[in-house]
Design a protein around this motif. Structure first.
Motif, PDB file in Angstrom:
ATOM      1  N   VAL A   1       0.857  -1.190   0.000  1.00 28.93           N
ATOM      2  CA  VAL A   1       0.000   0.000   0.000  1.00 28.93           C
ATOM      3  C   VAL A   1       0.890   1.235   0.000  1.00 28.93           C
ATOM      4  CG1 VAL A   1      -1.767   1.316   1.236  1.00 28.93           C
ATOM      5  CG2 VAL A   1      -1.815  -1.203   1.283  1.00 28.93           C
ATOM      6  N   VAL A   2       0.603   2.145  -0.923  1.00 26.53           N
ATOM      7  CA  VAL A   2       1.262   3.451  -0.961  1.00 26.53           C
ATOM      8  C   VAL A   2       0.194   4.467  -0.580  1.00 26.53           C
ATOM      9  CG1 VAL A   2       2.418   5.172  -2.396  1.00 26.53           C
ATOM     10  CG2 VAL A   2       2.913   2.733  -2.729  1.00 26.53           C
ATOM     11  N   ILE A   3       0.471   5.213   0.479  1.00 25.66           N
ATOM     12  CA  ILE A   3      -0.468   6.232   0.964  1.00 25.66           C
ATOM     13  C   ILE A   3      -0.148   7.563   0.286  1.00 25.66           C
ATOM     14  CG2 ILE A   3      -1.139   7.610   2.978  1.00 25.66           C
ATOM     15  CD1 ILE A   3      -2.362   4.889   3.131  1.00 25.66           C
ATOM     16  N   LEU A   4      -1.201   8.266  -0.126  1.00 29.19           N
ATOM     17  CA  LEU A   4      -1.082   9.579  -0.748  1.00 29.19           C
ATOM     18  C   LEU A   4      -1.702  10.593   0.210  1.00 29.19           C
ATOM     19  CD1 LEU A   4      -2.530   8.433  -4.180  1.00 29.19           C
ATOM     20  CD2 LEU A   4      -0.141   8.389  -3.458  1.00 29.19           C
ATOM     21  N   THR A   5      -0.963  11.668   0.512  1.00 25.61           N
ATOM     22  CA  THR A   5      -1.480  12.634   1.470  1.00 25.61           C
ATOM     23  C   THR A   5      -0.967  14.041   1.201  1.00 25.61           C
ATOM     24  OG1 THR A   5      -1.681  13.168   3.825  1.00 25.61           O
ATOM     25  CG2 THR A   5       0.383  12.163   3.123  1.00 25.61           C
ATOM     26  N   SER A   6      -1.784  15.005   1.561  1.00 26.56           N
ATOM     27  CA  SER A   6      -1.345  16.398   1.500  1.00 26.56           C
ATOM     28  C   SER A   6      -0.758  16.844   2.834  1.00 26.56           C
ATOM     29  CB  SER A   6      -2.510  17.312   1.096  1.00 26.56           C
ATOM     30  OG  SER A   6      -3.582  17.132   1.985  1.00 26.56           O
ATOM     31  N   ASP A   7      -0.861  15.992   3.862  1.00 22.27           N
ATOM     32  CA  ASP A   7      -0.247  16.301   5.160  1.00 22.27           C
ATOM     33  C   ASP A   7       1.268  16.331   5.010  1.00 22.27           C
ATOM     34  OD1 ASP A   7      -2.769  16.256   6.162  1.00 22.27           O
ATOM     35  OD2 ASP A   7      -2.518  14.457   7.376  1.00 22.27           O
ATOM     36  N   ARG A   8       1.892  17.294   5.638  1.00 23.73           N
ATOM     37  CA  ARG A   8       3.339  17.451   5.506  1.00 23.73           C
ATOM     38  C   ARG A   8       4.117  17.091   6.778  1.00 23.73           C
ATOM     39  NH1 ARG A   8       3.456  17.633   0.299  1.00 23.73           N
ATOM     40  NH2 ARG A   8       2.545  19.442  -0.697  1.00 23.73           N
ATOM     41  N   ASP A   9       3.406  16.697   7.820  1.00 25.11           N
ATOM     42  CA  ASP A   9       4.105  16.450   9.086  1.00 25.11           C
ATOM     43  C   ASP A   9       4.638  15.021   9.178  1.00 25.11           C
ATOM     44  OD1 ASP A   9       1.946  14.927  11.103  1.00 25.11           O
ATOM     45  OD2 ASP A   9       1.043  16.097   9.484  1.00 25.11           O
ATOM     46  N   ALA A  10       5.711  14.868   9.913  1.00 25.18           N
ATOM     47  CA  ALA A  10       6.371  13.569  10.063  1.00 25.18           C
ATOM     48  C   ALA A  10       5.480  12.566  10.786  1.00 25.18           C
ATOM     49  CB  ALA A  10       7.697  13.740  10.809  1.00 25.18           C
ATOM     50  N   GLU A  11       4.624  13.037  11.677  1.00 25.30           N
ATOM     51  CA  GLU A  11       3.743  12.138  12.427  1.00 25.30           C
ATOM     52  C   GLU A  11       2.798  11.379  11.492  1.00 25.30           C
ATOM     53  OE1 GLU A  11       0.070  12.444  15.510  1.00 25.30           O
ATOM     54  OE2 GLU A  11       1.767  13.780  15.881  1.00 25.30           O
ATOM     55  N   THR A  12       2.318  12.043  10.466  1.00 24.75           N
ATOM     56  CA  THR A  12       1.437  11.394   9.490  1.00 24.75           C
ATOM     57  C   THR A  12       2.162  10.245   8.801  1.00 24.75           C
ATOM     58  OG1 THR A  12       0.188  13.417   9.113  1.00 24.75           O
ATOM     59  CG2 THR A  12       0.120  11.762   7.364  1.00 24.75           C
ATOM     60  N   VAL A  13       3.382  10.494   8.386  1.00 20.12           N
ATOM     61  CA  VAL A  13       4.178   9.452   7.732  1.00 20.12           C
ATOM     62  C   VAL A  13       4.414   8.284   8.692  1.00 20.12           C
ATOM     63  CG1 VAL A  13       6.412   8.917   6.686  1.00 20.12           C
ATOM     64  CG2 VAL A  13       5.282  11.085   6.166  1.00 20.12           C
ATOM     65  N   LEU A  14       4.750   8.584   9.926  1.00 16.50           N
ATOM     66  CA  LEU A  14       4.986   7.529  10.916  1.00 16.50           C
ATOM     67  C   LEU A  14       3.724   6.710  11.175  1.00 16.50           C
ATOM     68  CD1 LEU A  14       7.246   9.427  13.481  1.00 16.50           C
ATOM     69  CD2 LEU A  14       7.935   7.647  11.856  1.00 16.50           C
ATOM     70  N   ARG A  15       2.572   7.370  11.282  1.00 17.61           N
ATOM     71  CA  ARG A  15       1.306   6.655  11.492  1.00 17.61           C
ATOM     72  C   ARG A  15       1.008   5.721  10.323  1.00 17.61           C
ATOM     73  NH1 ARG A  15      -2.638  10.646  11.281  1.00 17.61           N
ATOM     74  NH2 ARG A  15      -4.019   9.003  10.628  1.00 17.61           N
ATOM     75  N   ALA A  16       1.192   6.215   9.121  1.00 15.05           N
ATOM     76  CA  ALA A  16       0.915   5.407   7.932  1.00 15.05           C
ATOM     77  C   ALA A  16       1.867   4.220   7.850  1.00 15.05           C
ATOM     78  CB  ALA A  16       1.015   6.265   6.678  1.00 15.05           C
ATOM     79  N   ARG A  17       3.134   4.456   8.125  1.00  6.95           N
ATOM     80  CA  ARG A  17       4.127   3.364   8.071  1.00  6.95           C
ATOM     81  C   ARG A  17       3.856   2.336   9.180  1.00  6.95           C
ATOM     82  NH1 ARG A  17       7.449   2.591   3.981  1.00  6.95           N
ATOM     83  NH2 ARG A  17       9.458   3.074   4.788  1.00  6.95           N
ATOM     84  N   ALA A  18       3.491   2.806  10.356  1.00  2.69           N
ATOM     85  CA  ALA A  18       3.194   1.893  11.464  1.00  2.69           C
ATOM     86  C   ALA A  18       1.975   1.018  11.146  1.00  2.69           C
ATOM     87  CB  ALA A  18       2.958   2.683  12.749  1.00  2.69           C
ATOM     88  N   ALA A  19       1.051   1.551  10.361  1.00  5.48           N
ATOM     89  CA  ALA A  19      -0.148   0.797   9.976  1.00  5.48           C
ATOM     90  C   ALA A  19       0.137  -0.212   8.869  1.00  5.48           C
ATOM     91  CB  ALA A  19      -1.247   1.757   9.531  1.00  5.48           C
ATOM     92  N   GLY A  20       1.301  -0.097   8.235  1.00  7.82           N
ATOM     93  CA  GLY A  20       1.670  -1.060   7.203  1.00  7.82           C
ATOM     94  C   GLY A  20       1.882  -0.493   5.815  1.00  7.82           C
ATOM     95  N   ALA A  21       1.760   0.834   5.662  1.00  5.79           N
ATOM     96  CA  ALA A  21       2.021   1.428   4.349  1.00  5.79           C
ATOM     97  C   ALA A  21       3.491   1.236   3.996  1.00  5.79           C
ATOM     98  CB  ALA A  21       1.668   2.912   4.352  1.00  5.79           C
ATOM     99  N   ARG A  22       3.756   0.869   2.768  1.00  5.44           N
ATOM    100  CA  ARG A  22       5.133   0.687   2.319  1.00  5.44           C
ATOM    101  C   ARG A  22       5.818   2.009   2.035  1.00  5.44           C
ATOM    102  NH1 ARG A  22       5.727  -4.467  -0.258  1.00  5.44           N
ATOM    103  NH2 ARG A  22       4.678  -5.909   1.135  1.00  5.44           N
TER     104      ARG A  22
END
Length: 126
Positions: free
Chosen positions: A78-99
């Motif tokens: 899964v590749v997540i697409l987001t307009s959020d620019r904060d590092a926390e968003t990336v960490l949440r997505a990666r922790a959930a399993g986004a590649r």
């Protein structure tokens, strides 16, 4: 032929991604939200999912978590697409399993590079 599921509540964004991918030798599937994507993925798992982070009914993080919890869909990248620019968003997505997490607005080359990485024959599967 590889199958890619495009998941975004914005039809315009899905259409734009289809334009970027039209020349690739792939089958494109669509879902308007995470719940629809989860149902489609469980019925017939695609080779890759490109999913928006913020969607109604089931967001991108919850979609990743649900996919990882099911043996049939656990290995689908899964590749997540987001307009959020904060590092926390990336960490949440990666922790959930986004590649991978890509920033919106989506640019063609980073999108194509991510697809090539995750559809490569030697791409790591969990």
């Amino acid at each position: 032929m590889k199958r890619i599921l495009l998941v975004d509540d914005s039809r315009v964004t899905r259409e734009l991604m289809k334009v970027y991918l039209i020349a690739r030798d792939v089958t494109l599937l669509e879902a308007a939200d995470g719940a629809e994507a989860l149902a489609k993925a469980k019925a017939d798992p695609p080779d890759l999912i490109l999913a928006d982070l913020r969607m109604p009914r089931l967001d991108g993080v919850a979609l990743c978590e649900a996919l990882r919890a099911d043996l049939r869909t656990r290995g689908v990248p899964v590749v997540i697409l987001t307009s959020d620019r904060d590092a926390e968003t990336v960490l949440r997505a990666r922790a959930a399993g986004a590649r991978e997490v890509l920033q919106k607005p989506i640019q063609p080359q980073p999108l194509l590079d991510a697809i090539n990485r995750h559809l490569a024959p030697d791409a790591a599967r969990p």
